[in-house]
Design an enzyme around this catalytic site. Sequence first.
Site, PDB file in Angstrom:
ATOM      1  N   LYS A 287      17.571  75.075 -77.994  1.00 33.27           N
ATOM      2  CA  LYS A 287      18.676  74.104 -78.050  1.00 33.27           C
ATOM      3  C   LYS A 287      19.652  74.331 -76.894  1.00 33.27           C
ATOM      4  O   LYS A 287      20.043  73.394 -76.204  1.00 33.27           O
ATOM      5  CB  LYS A 287      19.420  74.256 -79.383  1.00 33.27           C
ATOM      6  N   ASN A 288      20.044  75.582 -76.698  1.00 32.34           N
ATOM      7  CA  ASN A 288      21.096  75.867 -75.714  1.00 32.34           C
ATOM      8  C   ASN A 288      20.624  75.718 -74.271  1.00 32.34           C
ATOM      9  O   ASN A 288      21.441  75.657 -73.356  1.00 32.34           O
ATOM     10  CB  ASN A 288      21.673  77.267 -75.931  1.00 32.34           C
TER      11      ASN A 288
ATOM     12  N   CYS B 232      37.179  74.109 -83.533  1.00 35.91           N
ATOM     13  CA  CYS B 232      35.824  74.577 -83.797  1.00 35.91           C
ATOM     14  C   CYS B 232      35.928  75.723 -84.774  1.00 35.91           C
ATOM     15  O   CYS B 232      36.848  76.533 -84.692  1.00 35.91           O
ATOM     16  CB  CYS B 232      35.192  75.036 -82.495  1.00 35.91           C
TER      17      CYS B 232
ATOM     18  N   ARG C 260      37.967  78.283 -78.790  1.00 33.64           N
ATOM     19  CA  ARG C 260      36.995  77.809 -77.798  1.00 33.64           C
ATOM     20  C   ARG C 260      37.572  76.787 -76.815  1.00 33.64           C
ATOM     21  O   ARG C 260      37.196  75.623 -76.816  1.00 33.64           O
ATOM     22  CB  ARG C 260      35.762  77.230 -78.488  1.00 33.64           C
TER      23      ARG C 260
ATOM     24  N   ASP D 246      25.077  84.980 -81.019  1.00 34.48           N
ATOM     25  CA  ASP D 246      24.389  84.020 -81.890  1.00 34.48           C
ATOM     26  C   ASP D 246      23.396  84.697 -82.853  1.00 34.48           C
ATOM     27  O   ASP D 246      22.794  84.016 -83.676  1.00 34.48           O
ATOM     28  CB  ASP D 246      23.650  82.960 -81.053  1.00 34.48           C
TER      29      ASP D 246
ATOM     30  N   ARG E 226      21.576  71.367 -86.972  1.00 37.96           N
ATOM     31  CA  ARG E 226      22.024  71.276 -85.579  1.00 37.96           C
ATOM     32  C   ARG E 226      21.135  72.107 -84.671  1.00 37.96           C
ATOM     33  O   ARG E 226      20.969  71.776 -83.500  1.00 37.96           O
ATOM     34  CB  ARG E 226      23.472  71.791 -85.442  1.00 37.96           C
TER      35      ARG E 226
HETATM   36  C1  UD1 Z   1      27.303  79.022 -75.475  1.00 43.45           C
HETATM   37  C2  UD1 Z   1      26.272  78.714 -76.546  1.00 43.45           C
HETATM   38  C3  UD1 Z   1      26.673  79.377 -77.857  1.00 43.45           C
HETATM   39  C4  UD1 Z   1      26.902  80.873 -77.653  1.00 43.45           C
HETATM   40  C5  UD1 Z   1      27.875  81.127 -76.499  1.00 43.45           C
HETATM   41  C6  UD1 Z   1      28.011  82.601 -76.148  1.00 43.45           C
HETATM   42  C7  UD1 Z   1      25.474  76.534 -75.875  1.00 43.45           C
HETATM   43  C8  UD1 Z   1      25.395  75.075 -76.161  1.00 43.45           C
HETATM   44  N1  UD1 Z   1      26.202  77.270 -76.718  1.00 43.45           N
HETATM   45  O1  UD1 Z   1      28.535  78.448 -75.917  1.00 43.45           O
HETATM   46  O2  UD1 Z   1      25.627  79.167 -78.814  1.00 43.45           O
HETATM   47  O3  UD1 Z   1      27.447  81.427 -78.831  1.00 43.45           O
HETATM   48  O4  UD1 Z   1      27.414  80.440 -75.311  1.00 43.45           O
HETATM   49  O5  UD1 Z   1      26.784  83.141 -75.838  1.00 43.45           O
HETATM   50  O6  UD1 Z   1      24.861  77.023 -74.944  1.00 43.45           O
HETATM   51  N2  UD1 Z   1      35.967  80.426 -73.126  1.00 43.45           N
HETATM   52  C9  UD1 Z   1      37.246  80.210 -72.650  1.00 43.45           C
HETATM   53  N3  UD1 Z   1      37.459  79.132 -71.832  1.00 43.45           N
HETATM   54  C10 UD1 Z   1      36.459  78.276 -71.479  1.00 43.45           C
HETATM   55  C11 UD1 Z   1      35.157  78.507 -71.964  1.00 43.45           C
HETATM   56  C12 UD1 Z   1      34.948  79.604 -72.788  1.00 43.45           C
HETATM   57  O7  UD1 Z   1      38.168  80.973 -72.947  1.00 43.45           O
HETATM   58  O8  UD1 Z   1      36.726  77.317 -70.743  1.00 43.45           O
HETATM   59  C13 UD1 Z   1      35.706  81.584 -74.013  1.00 43.45           C
HETATM   60  C14 UD1 Z   1      35.207  81.175 -75.391  1.00 43.45           C
HETATM   61  O9  UD1 Z   1      36.277  80.826 -76.264  1.00 43.45           O
HETATM   62  C15 UD1 Z   1      34.485  82.424 -75.826  1.00 43.45           C
HETATM   63  C16 UD1 Z   1      33.885  82.939 -74.515  1.00 43.45           C
HETATM   64  O10 UD1 Z   1      34.631  82.322 -73.480  1.00 43.45           O
HETATM   65  O11 UD1 Z   1      35.377  83.364 -76.337  1.00 43.45           O
HETATM   66  C17 UD1 Z   1      32.419  82.631 -74.299  1.00 43.45           C
HETATM   67  O12 UD1 Z   1      32.196  81.271 -74.500  1.00 43.45           O
HETATM   68  P1  UD1 Z   1      31.067  80.466 -73.710  1.00 43.45           P
HETATM   69  O13 UD1 Z   1      30.124  81.421 -73.082  1.00 43.45           O
HETATM   70  O14 UD1 Z   1      31.714  79.457 -72.842  1.00 43.45           O
HETATM   71  O15 UD1 Z   1      30.340  79.718 -74.905  1.00 43.45           O
HETATM   72  P2  UD1 Z   1      29.738  78.275 -74.886  1.00 43.45           P
HETATM   73  O16 UD1 Z   1      29.199  77.930 -73.544  1.00 43.45           O
HETATM   74  O17 UD1 Z   1      30.708  77.340 -75.532  1.00 43.45           O
END
Ligand code: UD1
Length: 420
Positions: free
Chosen positions: A22-23, A116, A121, A305, A397
Amino acid sequence: MDKLRVEGGKRLEGSITISGAKNAALPLMAASLMAETEMVLENLPELADTASMLALLNHLGVASERQDEVVRFSPASGKRTTAPYDIVRRMRASVLVLGPLLGRYGKAKVSLPGGCAIGTRPVDLHIMAMEAMGATIDIIEGYIEASAPDGLKGADITFPMVSVGATENALMAAALARGETRIINAACEPEITDLAECLIAMGASITGQGSEVITVTGVSGLNGCRHAVIADRIETGTFAIASAMTGGHVTLNNCRPDHLPALWDMMRAAGVGIEETATSVLISAKGSPHPVDVTTSPHPGFPTDLQAQFMAMMCLAEGDSVISETIFENRFMHVPELMRMGARIDVNGGNATVHGPAKLHGAQVMATDLRASVSLVLAGLVADGVTTINRVYHLDRGYYRLEEKLSACGALISRVNEKE
Ligand code: UD1
């Protein structure tokens, strides 16, 4: 609304075929917005989240046609650049269209994803990356309004923390920016490498994917391509843990064990037999697991995850273990539900101490997010009696035919319509 009914006590035995990730699929689908010719993605899992992304792409002028696991995407028509709230609120990963739209058209209007369950996030890092490439960003009435009328410019983007999604957005936008971009402190997840390889097949110039510095030299246009989505490492890990918890003997096929080094280390430390080949892994377990302390971290560390699922396994361990979550705040929502099934867990900030072994018993439990919900299914597989998991849409999902795959290995699990 559907529920899952699990009757515990069956040992899993047999084999399970792992679906596409999925990711990995979601950013690859977003990349289709940049393709000037038809794009074909193979091994694309049929899930609620991929359906949401198809709906969003459709809204943005990309027509798609699915035949089993193969989806064809037409080149985008109509230069549409708005990702509306109604679609984005269903799935945070919708924000992945920001980079492709901005790269291709020099403008994008994408709804902020909103709250969320697993923490605040934010998307500040996505925005920071686009600004570094010269975009002007305003937040107006809940929308990110981004514009770069003369196109994006290559830049050094240094992320203060590792973000999978922000790295993906930066990578896609940079593919069509003028000049060279360096993404520093980039995420190293296998999904990033898969995206980079697909973009290269589309004509992009990228090096360093899979490491902390990715270099992208922008090109003026991208073609479509044919690309197979990598296997889902989280689905693989989930079934591996399920097999171990039931003392089972299960082969997971069509997967990439090399994408889960930290999980295998921890499972071996827990006393579980793991035999890997390049595309399969055999899980064999006997007796209770040993307690193991686990800390989540970006790849190649232990994936957040799989934290909830590993915690479910540690409930069975002979002794105490500490599970530390460092990626997301508030990602212990499965704890109270596991405790309703008889688990003994103390949470202190980002650390959960699991006191094993617990005698788990069936209960009515509530799914709260994708991975939390599946940990309750795993607990149900080993609990005495019947566990009913409500709000199964969270599972839909991200898991393709979960109950069918588990039943085929002997689990007593079925989907029940709420009205029944
Ligand atoms: C992706 C995965 C999710 C997984 C996560 C971490 C997908 C669709 N989802 O989510 O399943 O749990 O990686 O491996 O691929 N953050 C910020 N600012 C930002 C973006 C992120 O502070 O602009 C923080 C988030 O709140 C979190 C951390 O960075 O604490 C990591 O998040 P991130 O790696 O961005 O997760 P996703 O890409 O949303």
